[in-house]
Every structure is written in C-alpha cells, then in structure tokens.
Motif scaffolding. Sequence first.
Motif, PDB file in Angstrom:
ATOM      1  N   PHE A  95     170.807 -10.031  45.819  1.00 51.53           N
ATOM      2  CA  PHE A  95     170.977  -9.248  47.060  1.00 51.53           C
ATOM      3  C   PHE A  95     170.890 -10.166  48.275  1.00 51.53           C
ATOM      4  CE2 PHE A  95     170.067  -5.046  44.997  1.00 51.53           C
ATOM      5  CZ  PHE A  95     171.126  -4.362  45.565  1.00 51.53           C
ATOM      6  N   TRP A  96     169.857 -11.022  48.286  1.00 51.50           N
ATOM      7  CA  TRP A  96     169.667 -11.891  49.445  1.00 51.50           C
ATOM      8  C   TRP A  96     170.860 -12.816  49.655  1.00 51.50           C
ATOM      9  CZ3 TRP A  96     167.199 -11.210  53.532  1.00 51.50           C
ATOM     10  CH2 TRP A  96     165.939 -10.599  53.569  1.00 51.50           C
ATOM     11  N   ILE A  97     171.307 -13.423  48.537  1.00 52.08           N
ATOM     12  CA  ILE A  97     172.418 -14.388  48.678  1.00 52.08           C
ATOM     13  C   ILE A  97     173.680 -13.661  49.182  1.00 52.08           C
ATOM     14  CG2 ILE A  97     173.917 -16.009  47.440  1.00 52.08           C
ATOM     15  CD1 ILE A  97     171.546 -16.409  45.478  1.00 52.08           C
ATOM     16  N   THR A  98     173.966 -12.499  48.586  1.00 54.48           N
ATOM     17  CA  THR A  98     175.158 -11.748  49.022  1.00 54.48           C
ATOM     18  C   THR A  98     175.038 -11.376  50.492  1.00 54.48           C
ATOM     19  OG1 THR A  98     175.209 -10.788  46.809  1.00 54.48           O
ATOM     20  CG2 THR A  98     176.673  -9.808  48.447  1.00 54.48           C
ATOM     21  N   MET A  99     173.851 -10.919  50.872  1.00 53.61           N
ATOM     22  CA  MET A  99     173.679 -10.479  52.262  1.00 53.61           C
ATOM     23  C   MET A  99     173.778 -11.642  53.243  1.00 53.61           C
ATOM     24  SD  MET A  99     170.706  -7.661  51.644  1.00 53.61           S
ATOM     25  CE  MET A  99     169.988  -7.882  53.218  1.00 53.61           C
ATOM     26  N   LEU A 146     174.049  -2.875  51.328  1.00 54.49           N
ATOM     27  CA  LEU A 146     173.376  -3.871  50.478  1.00 54.49           C
ATOM     28  C   LEU A 146     171.870  -3.883  50.749  1.00 54.49           C
ATOM     29  CD1 LEU A 146     175.841  -6.903  50.646  1.00 54.49           C
ATOM     30  CD2 LEU A 146     175.203  -5.656  48.586  1.00 54.49           C
ATOM     31  N   TYR A 147     171.508  -3.773  52.024  1.00 53.33           N
ATOM     32  CA  TYR A 147     170.083  -3.788  52.357  1.00 53.33           C
ATOM     33  C   TYR A 147     169.373  -2.568  51.761  1.00 53.33           C
ATOM     34  CZ  TYR A 147     165.755  -4.127  54.953  1.00 53.33           C
ATOM     35  OH  TYR A 147     164.432  -4.214  55.281  1.00 53.33           O
ATOM     36  N   SER A 148     170.070  -1.431  51.769  1.00 55.81           N
ATOM     37  CA  SER A 148     169.446  -0.235  51.171  1.00 55.81           C
ATOM     38  C   SER A 148     169.260  -0.439  49.670  1.00 55.81           C
ATOM     39  CB  SER A 148     170.286   1.019  51.463  1.00 55.81           C
ATOM     40  OG  SER A 148     171.350   1.145  50.555  1.00 55.81           O
TER      41      SER A 148
END
Lengths: 190, 627
Positions: A95-99, A146-148
């Motif tokens: 998630f972090w990398i995508t965001m 994505l954050y959700s």
Amino acid sequence: MSEMQNAPTLQNNDLPDLKLRASRGGFTLLVASQAVPIIVLINLRYVMAASYVSSHVDQLTGALISLVMIASGLVAWLALMNVKQRNRSQLNRYFWITMVLGAIAAVMALYQLWFHGVNSVGHYGETYLTITGVLAGYMVIGLVALYSGKSRNWRVGLNDDNEFSVGSTFKYWIFIVLAWLIMYLDLYLF
Amino acid sequence: MSIGTEPGIGYGTEKPLVLKKSMPPIMKGIIWGGVGFLLANGIVSLLLDPQPGHPFITEPSVTVGWVVLMIGWVLGVGAWEGAVKPAFGRTSNWVAAVGWRRFFEYSTDHKVIGIQYLVSSAGGFFIAGLAAMMMRLQLMSDRMWLFPYPGQYLTTVGIHGTIMMFSVGTVALVGGLGNYLIPMMIGSNSSAFPRMSGISVWLVPLGIFTVAFSPLLGYWTTGWRGYEPLAQQDPSGILFYYLGVFALTLSSLLVALNLTATIVFKRAPGLTWKRLPMFAWGIITVSLLNIIWLPEIEITFLLGILSRIVPFPFFTATGSPLTYLELFWLFGHPEVYIVVVPALALWQEILPVMTRKSLFAREFGVIGLIFVMMLSGLVWAHHMFTNMRNSEILPFSFFTEMISIPTAFSYLVAIGTIWRGKFRINAPSLLILMSMFNFMIGGMTGVFLADPVINLQVHDTFFVVGHFHYTIIGGMVFSWIAAMYYWLPKFSGRMYNEKAGIIGAIWIFIAFNMTFGQFFLLGLHGMNRWVPVYPSYLQPMNFETSIFAFLLGLGFLFHLIHIWWAMKAGPKTEKNPWKSKTLEWMSSRNLAQPNFNELPEVVGNFYAYENDEPVAVIPGEGGVEIV
C-alpha cells in the motif's frame, strides 16, 4: 391461498459467496461507469484537435509520469496477487509503495497542469489541460481509496468480509494507471 | 439462518440507542457544508485566484466552494460516522435512529432511503411545478407583466425543466420506488450497497436547492439543456445549473450501481430471470442506461464549467458548438427513456393484479424494455435536424420511428392483459389507463416529430413542448401517482379514499389534456418556445391554457394531500389488499424489521392469476407459508 408447513432449509441470499459476487459485480459496474468519461475525452481530443501534438508540451515529464504510474501499477498488481495470503505487514508495504509512487505521479501531473507550456486557448491546449486535470482528479480519488484500504488492512486486518473491498482499491488504482497510459498515448504521442 | 448484518448496517432495533447525537444531523450537514464552502471559497477567491476588485465570490471560488459544501453536507448528515469511518477501519459511533428521526439523517435501510427519495422527489416536483405556474402566469398576457426582464422568465423555465428532469423524472420511480420496493420484490432484506445508497439520497435535496437558488449567481437562459455557447453569454447562474445537476446525476448513478447489483446478485433462491418482476426488469434496464449516460453528461458539464471558469474555448465560435449539442443529446434522449421505461414496467406490474388475469406475452414485455434501452442511444440527433444534412438525418429519423415498435410491446402486453379480464376500476388502475392514453398521444406525436419535414416545421414550437409533456408527465407522473396509490397499503398499512382517488385522477386527466393538448394547437399556430412575449392572436388560447394549467397544479396538490392524509389517517387495511402475488406484499413493512425473517424461495410465476399454484415458500416462526 396460503398454508403452513414444516420449514425446510432455504438458501440465504446474504451468504458470503453471494455477497462477494455482488461486490465484484458492483465494482465492475463502477469501473465501467468511470471509463465513460475517459472515452468521451478521447473522442473530444480528436474532435477538437485531430492528432495534433503541440511542440510546447513537456514530453519528458509526461514520459516520467507514465513510468512512475507503470511502476505503481505493477506494485498494485503484485499486491493484488498477495491479498489472499492476508499478510498484514506485507500488504501494508505494498500500500505504502503504491501510494508514494501514485502521489509522485499526481504531483507531477499537477505540475504539468500548473507550469504547462501549451496555449490554453488553443484546441490542443484546452484538451490537454482538461484531460490532465481529470486524470489528476482520478489519481487523487484513487489515492484516497488506497489510503482507506491501507487503513482497514492495518486497523482491522483482512477477513472474509473486507478482503475483496480492500483488494479492490488496488484494482481501482490499476484502472487509473491504464486510463493514464491510454491518455498518455492519446495526448503526447498520437 | 438468521439475517446477518455488517457493523454499521442494520435496522433501528438491532442496537440499543446509547448515544445521544450532539445535534440534528441535518443541522450538522448544513454547518459542515456551510463552513466548508466559506473556507474553500475564501481560499480560492482571496489567496489562490484573486480577481480585480477582490470580490469574495468569484466563478472559480464558488465552484470549488460548492464541491467542498457537497462533501461537508453528506458527511455531516451521517456519512462520516456511518460510511467514511468504517471505510478507513475506524470505530463508528453511528447508530440507526428510530421513529421519525430516521428520515432526517443517513440511513442504510432501503425502505427509509426509498421514502427519503420519494419525499425529495415530491418536493422537487412542487418547486418545479411552482416555477411552471409562474411561467403560465406570465404567458396569460402577450407582453411582459409578471417578470420585468426576459432573463427572469427564461431562468424560471430552466429551473422548472432541470428540477423536473433530474430530480423527479430520473429519481422518483428509480431512486424512490426502486429503492423501497426492489429488495422486497426480489426476496432480499437489503440492497447490495446500503451505505452508498444512504449517501446518494442526500445529494438530491442539495441538487434541488442548488438549481432553485441558481439566480443568486445570475440568470441563465439555456433551459434544462445548458446549451453552449449560449451559456457562456449568460451571467453566472449557469454554474449552479451545472453543479446542481452534477449532484442529482451523481445520486442517480449511485442508485443505478446499487440497484443493478441488487437485482443481479441478491435475488431469492428460485427467482430466475424468467420469474423476475416486471418492475425489476424496468429498473435494471433503466439502470444500465444510467450507468452509461450519466457519467457522459457529467463530463460534458465539467467541460461547460471549465469553459466558463478557466476559460476554454471548447464550444465558442472558434471551437465546436455542435459538439456540445451532440454530447448533450447523446445523454438527453436516453434520459427520456430513463424517465419512461420504469413507467412502462409499472403498467405491466399493476394491470395483471387489477384484471386478475395472467400477464399477457410477458416475454414481449421484457424484450420491449430491453430494446427501448438499446435503441435509445441511436436516436439523439433527431433533436438537431435543423443543424444536419439530409443524409445524416435519415438514419436518426429511421431509428426514432423504429423505437416506437418495442415501446408498443408494452401496449401489446397491457392491452392483452386487460382484454377479457375482470378489470377493477380504482384509482391506480384508472391512472394507469390514463398514463397509457397520454403516452400514446406523446408517442404518436413523437412519430410525427421523427419525420424531418414536420420536425423542421414545428421545431422550437409549443408542439414539441406538448409532445414531451405528454410523455413525461402523461406517461411517467400519472404512473407514479398510480404506483403511490397501489403501494400505499404497503407504505403505511392504510388505504386511501377510493372516491377521492378516482375524482383526483379524472381531475388531473382532464386538466392535463386541456393544458397540453392545446400546446399542440398553439405550436401549430406559431407559438414559439423560450419567449415570454408572443403575437397577440395567440393570447386567448394561452390565457385559457394557463387556467387549465393552474387546475392541473391544484389537482397534483390534491393528490399529494390525499395521499398524505391516507398514510396518516386512512382506514387500516389488510397486508395484501389487492391479492397481489409479488413478494413485496409478503414482506414486513415495519421499518424497524427486516423484510423477511427467513428468506423466501420462489417456486412459481408472479403473474399467473388464473390459477392458485404456489408462487413462493416463505419460512416463518410457525413453519412455512406457501403463497
């Protein structure tokens, strides 16, 4: 007209597999509806400016955004492949990398919007700015989604109820990546 | 198996009320939205994009401010606690309200949401109706007398058309009746995405108020079509047209996603496509249209907003004005079928019950709805014959005439069902017959208008206005009122007064035909649309048309009062007074309870009234009820 008998066992239409199918179906319809504006904008680009590409457009930044988006899409795809493992910390990393990659792409798209070299009252310029702006909007929405997903994964963890909805945030991001790439070809190359 | 619910989704009785809400959710929505608007508007107009003279309200600032207002409004009304916090994995303190309060905040109960949609839509109907009365008041004279300036009259026309199309025509039968009835009709306890549905309904009042208060930003003279480049020449009121319609179409898009998934994936066991209720067929076909065309018009209106606030020359003389017309009518004509298709389905839903006769040629009814949906995207350019070459006109003329064939399938099914049946004359059945008559007039004049020779003669006259009012009001609104009477016992457990219902039906039928029938004559005599003044020889007919229009408005008000009275004080009635076989009549109407304690299994045809074969098996506390 009615009579009472012993109750047989009946299938419940709130069963998990049916809920999952409903979620999948609803998500597919959502993506289909979100693709309609993209189709309209592609059409508009050729109606307004044919295949003209301005020599003032910042090709380098456009290509860099595309590369970053491709990288973020690949990470999202990898994450999607690993959702079923329900590994909370691993998924959190994805998630972090995508965001982060997505945020870089969004900031670069906003940079293109703000410091553009194209003529905004020309037909190429108006379609270029509109399409870039719309896609920047899609990216912001995708990042919030994505954050959700990241928050639910981290706070609640994955279970039968939320596995699809958390995973679908990656799918939605992949849709945005594809939309950007189509628009990149449309605006910068053809 | 008990009926499971997710955290944050459910009925008022599932959790005890333990939290006292700090303030009414609507008040919170107004405050969050208002503060958000002031902040966002101020940031744009004072910091990011200050304009000469430093006005606090500018076109870019009001647009950005309105978007933040919309977000603040839906969050404040309950979406923050009910939907957003769970979506981010946070603990939600949301508790479903009970009693009358449930109608004034975010809810996940499809019955509550359906009623919220119906009330919002009825509110829009009477606001837009008031605008219509003002228009007819002005047209009683051939010169300006009520409105000092033409722009005021044209803005009133625009408000009327926009609110009617986007908050009534598109919303009442789909968002209102669809949300309320579809889960019950297909044997489910909820819609597929109740949180999304709970949010979408609150966009309707916002959209209505945005359009109704658009004159705060100035006049707009384009009508419900927002025509460019005309819109660019107007003062700024057109911005609230675009934004209000965005809220309304976004609401309808979310409804379409929700109801399509509900019908496809939440049907009870045994409810095959062959057994699906006709109203559900109507809703799914219209929802597919919404999913395609609403995003299309939203992006078109975004282009309109950008043309205004950046500005871009998309639709100016150096751009392509025709592109706006094409993009608008690509949505605009399917919109007509978005309005009418559920009404056609309602005919086929109600008539078998009222004739005690099996639905005739059911398959043709379904095929008709599907082909209307498919052909509706191929007819748009008949609105633009004046701008087209003959070679381009022909295919659109052809498809426009062709679409009358699947539309006529609905008549085939309805008349075949009535034929030699034991027809019960009552308010709903009478209103359905009236709707069929009205829509037939609208449809036949539509065939005339599909013919280029006639189209070019009557273009932009009252003949066209008469035609589409016969389809929209005559077809859809009459069916809506019929449906309200038909399902009134379901909504309230009470019955309306039959005499009052029939008198009211005859009242609006006569007033409607005397009003809009004369529109055809006015149009043929040369009465143009979009003009508050006209040649004096048309004044007597306009004067009497206005009288009948006022009577029509009073007739609708009569029905509203009657239905309201019946729901509150009408005689109590049995659970299924019409002896209908569809599942909604077997479900609980209590808002605090699930529709079915145990889900039913469908075993037969809902529309077979000529035998007593069982239709559904419904488990209950004392065993199984076979209906």
